[in-house]
Design an enzyme around this catalytic site. Structure first.
Site, PDB file in Angstrom:
ATOM      1  N   ASN A  33      -4.241   6.396  -0.859  1.00  0.00           N
ATOM      2  CA  ASN A  33      -3.358   6.779   0.239  1.00  0.00           C
ATOM      3  C   ASN A  33      -2.540   8.029  -0.072  1.00  0.00           C
ATOM      4  O   ASN A  33      -2.159   8.762   0.845  1.00  0.00           O
ATOM      5  CB  ASN A  33      -2.435   5.622   0.603  1.00  0.00           C
ATOM      6  CG  ASN A  33      -3.193   4.475   1.246  1.00  0.00           C
ATOM      7  OD1 ASN A  33      -4.254   4.669   1.823  1.00  0.00           O
ATOM      8  ND2 ASN A  33      -2.667   3.273   1.137  1.00  0.00           N
ATOM      9  N   SER A  39       0.821  -1.217   0.000  1.00  0.00           N
ATOM     10  CA  SER A  39       0.000   0.000   0.000  1.00  0.00           C
ATOM     11  C   SER A  39       0.850   1.260   0.000  1.00  0.00           C
ATOM     12  O   SER A  39       0.330   2.347  -0.241  1.00  0.00           O
ATOM     13  CB  SER A  39      -0.896   0.015   1.241  1.00  0.00           C
ATOM     14  OG  SER A  39      -0.121  -0.038   2.427  1.00  0.00           O
ATOM     15  N   GLU A  77      -6.848  -1.068  -6.755  1.00  0.00           N
ATOM     16  CA  GLU A  77      -5.904  -0.214  -7.474  1.00  0.00           C
ATOM     17  C   GLU A  77      -4.901  -1.111  -8.195  1.00  0.00           C
ATOM     18  O   GLU A  77      -4.187  -1.879  -7.550  1.00  0.00           O
ATOM     19  CB  GLU A  77      -5.169   0.716  -6.504  1.00  0.00           C
ATOM     20  CG  GLU A  77      -6.059   1.766  -5.872  1.00  0.00           C
ATOM     21  CD  GLU A  77      -5.313   2.652  -4.897  1.00  0.00           C
ATOM     22  OE1 GLU A  77      -5.616   3.858  -4.833  1.00  0.00           O
ATOM     23  OE2 GLU A  77      -4.419   2.140  -4.176  1.00  0.00           O
ATOM     24  N   HIS A 106      -3.440  -3.538  -5.375  1.00  0.00           N
ATOM     25  CA  HIS A 106      -3.685  -3.034  -4.023  1.00  0.00           C
ATOM     26  C   HIS A 106      -5.158  -3.187  -3.676  1.00  0.00           C
ATOM     27  O   HIS A 106      -6.003  -2.413  -4.109  1.00  0.00           O
ATOM     28  CB  HIS A 106      -3.266  -1.566  -3.912  1.00  0.00           C
ATOM     29  CG  HIS A 106      -3.454  -1.016  -2.530  1.00  0.00           C
ATOM     30  ND1 HIS A 106      -3.803   0.291  -2.283  1.00  0.00           N
ATOM     31  CD2 HIS A 106      -3.361  -1.611  -1.309  1.00  0.00           C
ATOM     32  CE1 HIS A 106      -3.915   0.478  -0.989  1.00  0.00           C
ATOM     33  NE2 HIS A 106      -3.659  -0.653  -0.379  1.00  0.00           N
TER      34      HIS A 106
END
Length: 354
Positions: free
Chosen positions: A234, A163, A196, A184
């Site tokens: 993120n 991540s 992702e 991800h």
């Protein structure tokens, strides 16, 4: 036509279940943009994320091998998968729960392997894709993929569920540079729709498309991203949380007002401090430190002093169930604590993603 022949030998309930499973698999595979060609998947890491990936892959019709260092972790993963499937089965109409659960479990094999203790691992020759979901430690990932690169088929694609770590760095020692990428997932994987798919500099277009189509076949909503820090979610989320702490440090606003403003003004289900309380300060600090070391000129990656101090003191938030939950201090005088009740979808979305 497979489903119609099943009718001759199965009971009506078994037929209904089998027909649903077969048709779900056929639809997901045949009506995506282009079939991935992936049938056999190996998942390394039997924790929450790894077991979740294994479960969803098996539910989507893939043959799965789940690998972990410890036998106990694998046993817990099997229990967790079975419990999750039993919850899903309760929602099925007129379907034998045991039939549903057993059919998915039968697609998942387990193997024990520790790259710290052995330099060889017999990757099954039919394995099309390996997904790594182990600890977020670069050395551990390098060690694992070094072993796998030597034993996996030349056609096997390598993917990491990282991540926060650069995908290009994770795979810098493998020979199959065109056959790597990032997948991800978000926890809990059976519930969270987002995936992702990350393209490293060396990832070939063919590999990238296969990974994207594989995600679609797993019934995930795929978003594409380059190998940038934090990818999409993120990269936006972590600096936002850090900036909220910096606002408090500067005295721009009080904690509760910042949280209220973002909930009522931006429509977020949780404020940044409430969210930090659940995510854990140690997690956010680790991510920011990694980014700031790689990109020292980016001010949004700087770790706020308050966040660093509290993490060092072990005041991490509700994740550790400590006496006090998320606390932010100003001049070590004022301490504020949040108590949150009920389930919040944003927490579920990010608490295991960063």
């Amino acid at each position: 036509m497979e489903g119609f022949f099943i009718f001759k030998t199965f009971s009506s309930q078994q037929f209904l279940f089998s027909f649903k499973v077969e048709m779900t698999t056929l639809i997901s595979r045949r009506f995506c943009h282009q079939p991935s060609g992936i049938k056999n998947v190996a998942v390394f890491g039997g924790g929450l994320m790894g077991s979740g990936i294994a479960q969803v892959a098996a539910q989507s019709g893939f043959n799965v091998t789940l690998v972990d260092q410890q036998k106990k972790v694998l046993e817990d993963a099997q229990k967790r998968i079975r419990q999750s499937l039993e919850k899903v089965a309760k929602k099925q109409d007129k379907v034998e729960q045991s039939e549903f659960v057993d059919s998915i479990i039968s697609r998942i094999d387990t193997e024990q392997f520790d790259a710290n203790k052995s330099s060889t691992f017999a990757v099954r020759p039919e394995t099309d894709l390996i997904i790594e979901a182990i600890v977020e430690n670069m050395d551990a990932k390098h060690k694992l993929f070094s072993v796998l690169d030597a034993s996996a088929s030349e056609k096997t694609i390598f993917a990491t569920n990282t991540s926060s770590l650069p995908v290009v760095e994770i795979f810098k020692h493998v020979k199959r540079q065109s056959l790597v990428g990032g997948l991800h997932y978000f926890n809990p994987v059976p519930m969270m729709k987002l995936l992702e798919v990350v393209k490293a500099e060396s990832t070939s277009e063919e590999t990238f498309e296969k990974l994207c189509n594989f995600g679609t076949e797993m019934n995930k909503t795929v978003v594409k991203c380059k190998d940038t820090p934090g990818f999409i979610v993120n990269r936006l989320l972590v600096p936002y949380l850090a900036e909220a702490v910096r606002m408090l440090e500067r005295g721009d606003a009080e904690m509760k007002d910042i949280d209220t403003a973002m909930k009522l003004g931006a429509g977020y289900p949780m404020g940044p401090f409430e969210l930090l309380d659940y995510v854990g300060l140690d997690t956010c600090v680790a991510v920011l430190q990694g980014w700031s070391e790689s990109y020292p000129d980016n001010p949004s990656f700087r770790v706020p002093d308050t966040m660093k101090k509290l993490a060092t003191e072990g005041k991490l938030g509700r994740k550790r169930k400590v006496e006090k939950d998320f606390i932010v201090t100003q001049s070590n005088v004022m301490e504020l604590r949040y108590h949150l009740d009920g389930f919040n979808p944003l927490v579920n979305y990010v608490q295991h993603s960063i």
